[in-house]
Motif scaffolding. Sequence first.
Motif, mmCIF file in Angstrom:
data_model
loop_
_atom_site.group_PDB
_atom_site.id
_atom_site.type_symbol
_atom_site.label_atom_id
_atom_site.label_comp_id
_atom_site.label_asym_id
_atom_site.label_seq_id
_atom_site.Cartn_x
_atom_site.Cartn_y
_atom_site.Cartn_z
ATOM 1 N N ARG A 14 0.595 -1.080 -0.038
ATOM 2 C CA ARG A 14 0.081 -0.032 -0.079
ATOM 3 C C ARG A 14 0.915 1.101 0.085
ATOM 4 O O ARG A 14 0.380 2.316 -0.094
ATOM 5 N N LYS A 15 2.144 1.170 -0.032
ATOM 6 C CA LYS A 15 2.988 2.324 0.017
ATOM 7 C C LYS A 15 3.399 2.549 -1.625
ATOM 8 O O LYS A 15 4.059 1.665 -1.817
ATOM 9 N N ILE A 16 3.168 3.681 -2.177
ATOM 10 C CA ILE A 16 3.512 4.031 -3.380
ATOM 11 C C ILE A 16 4.646 5.253 -3.205
ATOM 12 O O ILE A 16 4.271 6.139 -2.438
ATOM 13 N N VAL A 17 5.568 5.122 -3.843
ATOM 14 C CA VAL A 17 6.578 5.795 -4.089
ATOM 15 C C VAL A 17 6.634 6.787 -5.400
ATOM 16 O O VAL A 17 6.463 6.075 -6.492
ATOM 17 N N ASP A 18 6.684 8.069 -5.330
ATOM 18 C CA ASP A 18 6.701 8.841 -6.560
ATOM 19 C C ASP A 18 7.730 8.588 -7.398
ATOM 20 O O ASP A 18 8.993 8.942 -6.902
ATOM 21 N N PRO A 19 7.407 8.460 -8.856
ATOM 22 C CA PRO A 19 8.739 8.115 -9.570
ATOM 23 C C PRO A 19 9.599 9.582 -9.763
ATOM 24 O O PRO A 19 10.703 9.460 -10.144
ATOM 25 N N LEU A 113 -9.182 6.925 -4.069
ATOM 26 C CA LEU A 113 -8.148 6.410 -4.943
ATOM 27 C C LEU A 113 -8.311 4.660 -4.895
ATOM 28 O O LEU A 113 -9.008 4.278 -4.065
ATOM 29 N N HIS A 114 -7.937 4.130 -6.147
ATOM 30 C CA HIS A 114 -7.714 2.636 -6.068
ATOM 31 C C HIS A 114 -6.556 2.224 -5.195
ATOM 32 O O HIS A 114 -6.635 0.972 -4.650
ATOM 33 N N GLY A 115 -5.444 2.946 -5.368
ATOM 34 C CA GLY A 115 -4.152 2.783 -4.423
ATOM 35 C C GLY A 115 -3.065 2.632 -5.375
ATOM 36 O O GLY A 115 -1.933 2.665 -4.673
ATOM 37 N N LYS A 116 -2.970 2.549 -6.489
ATOM 38 C CA LYS A 116 -1.595 2.522 -6.972
ATOM 39 C C LYS A 116 -1.299 3.851 -8.037
ATOM 40 O O LYS A 116 -0.266 3.940 -8.735
ATOM 41 N N GLU A 117 -2.223 4.832 -7.866
ATOM 42 C CA GLU A 117 -2.055 6.032 -8.327
ATOM 43 C C GLU A 117 -0.662 6.955 -8.326
ATOM 44 O O GLU A 117 -0.209 6.796 -6.850
ATOM 45 N N VAL A 118 -0.089 7.318 -9.515
ATOM 46 C CA VAL A 118 0.964 8.322 -9.196
ATOM 47 C C VAL A 118 0.320 9.565 -10.171
ATOM 48 O O VAL A 118 -0.360 9.318 -10.854
ATOM 49 N N HIS A 119 1.162 10.843 -10.236
ATOM 50 C CA HIS A 119 0.534 11.927 -10.877
ATOM 51 C C HIS A 119 0.926 11.681 -12.187
ATOM 52 O O HIS A 119 2.044 11.263 -12.332
ATOM 53 N N ASN A 120 -0.043 12.141 -13.186
ATOM 54 C CA ASN A 120 0.097 11.910 -14.645
ATOM 55 C C ASN A 120 0.755 13.541 -14.857
ATOM 56 O O ASN A 120 1.256 14.123 -13.991
ATOM 57 N N ALA A 121 0.851 13.626 -16.241
ATOM 58 C CA ALA A 121 1.745 14.665 -16.591
ATOM 59 C C ALA A 121 1.128 15.927 -16.376
ATOM 60 O O ALA A 121 1.691 16.971 -16.283
ATOM 61 N N ASP A 122 -0.158 15.947 -16.046
ATOM 62 C CA ASP A 122 -0.952 17.297 -15.560
ATOM 63 C C ASP A 122 -0.933 17.675 -13.923
ATOM 64 O O ASP A 122 -1.375 18.493 -13.452
ATOM 65 N N GLY A 123 -0.232 16.350 -13.485
ATOM 66 C CA GLY A 123 -0.416 16.673 -11.817
ATOM 67 C C GLY A 123 -1.853 16.118 -11.185
ATOM 68 O O GLY A 123 -1.899 16.360 -9.996
ATOM 69 N N ALA A 124 -2.287 15.476 -12.029
ATOM 70 C CA ALA A 124 -3.647 14.630 -11.458
ATOM 71 C C ALA A 124 -3.468 13.305 -11.259
ATOM 72 O O ALA A 124 -2.386 12.661 -12.042
ATOM 73 N N TYR A 125 -4.501 12.550 -10.541
ATOM 74 C CA TYR A 125 -4.682 11.328 -10.800
ATOM 75 C C TYR A 125 -5.816 11.068 -11.392
ATOM 76 O O TYR A 125 -6.499 11.558 -11.517
ATOM 77 N N GLU A 126 -5.596 9.650 -12.297
ATOM 78 C CA GLU A 126 -6.676 9.283 -13.213
ATOM 79 C C GLU A 126 -7.752 8.814 -12.372
ATOM 80 O O GLU A 126 -7.444 8.134 -11.420
ATOM 81 N N LEU A 127 -8.827 8.652 -12.985
ATOM 82 C CA LEU A 127 -10.093 7.954 -11.971
ATOM 83 C C LEU A 127 -9.949 6.615 -12.385
ATOM 84 O O LEU A 127 -10.308 5.816 -11.337
ATOM 85 N N THR A 128 -9.397 5.875 -13.257
ATOM 86 C CA THR A 128 -9.354 4.755 -13.429
ATOM 87 C C THR A 128 -8.037 3.915 -13.351
ATOM 88 O O THR A 128 -7.955 2.815 -13.817
ATOM 89 N N ALA A 129 -7.171 4.652 -12.610
ATOM 90 C CA ALA A 129 -5.765 4.063 -12.496
ATOM 91 C C ALA A 129 -5.944 2.881 -11.782
ATOM 92 O O ALA A 129 -6.337 2.638 -10.653
ATOM 93 N N GLU A 130 -5.411 1.773 -12.198
ATOM 94 C CA GLU A 130 -5.086 0.383 -11.453
ATOM 95 C C GLU A 130 -3.785 -0.097 -11.152
ATOM 96 O O GLU A 130 -3.430 -0.821 -10.236
ATOM 97 N N THR A 131 -2.830 0.503 -11.985
ATOM 98 C CA THR A 131 -1.422 -0.152 -11.601
ATOM 99 C C THR A 131 -0.641 1.474 -11.530
ATOM 100 O O THR A 131 -0.859 2.481 -12.275
ATOM 101 N N VAL A 132 0.530 1.285 -10.979
ATOM 102 C CA VAL A 132 1.372 2.251 -11.126
ATOM 103 C C VAL A 132 2.211 2.444 -12.540
ATOM 104 O O VAL A 132 2.534 1.474 -13.125
ATOM 105 N N THR A 133 2.057 3.886 -13.004
ATOM 106 C CA THR A 133 2.740 3.932 -14.110
ATOM 107 C C THR A 133 3.999 4.793 -13.816
ATOM 108 O O THR A 133 3.781 5.809 -13.174
ATOM 109 N N ALA A 134 4.988 4.792 -14.644
ATOM 110 C CA ALA A 134 6.259 5.660 -14.457
ATOM 111 C C ALA A 134 6.647 6.480 -15.606
ATOM 112 O O ALA A 134 5.975 6.119 -16.841
#
Length: 134
Positions: A14-19, A113-134
């Motif tokens: 449950r711990k997510i680290v900002d890329p 949040l679903h749990g795996k979100e990181v900020h997108n290019a706009d500095g937002a979290y996506e509504l449907t994020a299911e996995t961490v994207t870098a």
Amino acid sequence: MIVRDLETAAGEGRKIVDPGGNWDSTRLLLRDDNMGFSFHITTIYAGADFRMHYQNHLESVYCMSGEGEVETLADGKRYPIKPGTIYILDQHDEHMLRATSEMKMACVFNPPLHGKEVHNADGAYELTAETVTA
């Protein structure tokens, strides 16, 4: 009843680290818990200076320790953050967050949040994020 502790939650993925290297966030309560909001303990690293714009979420942030500032980009206003300060992004405010020292923050998001979100290019979290994207 749901009972979790911070250390165990972090060890259970449950711990997510900002890329980008600005923060880490342990998500204690998530969408699948069916509470209508999510609750996180987030560490903002000393020296962090980054933009966020939660277009899809409302957020409340309470500072438990550390110091910094938040700046609303629409008007350039800067607000000091110290223990006991809460800031509420009730207008999907585009903002900068700066940490003078490491800050521990309690954060609430709606919708959750679903749990795996990181900020997108706009500095937002996506509504449907299911996995961490870098």
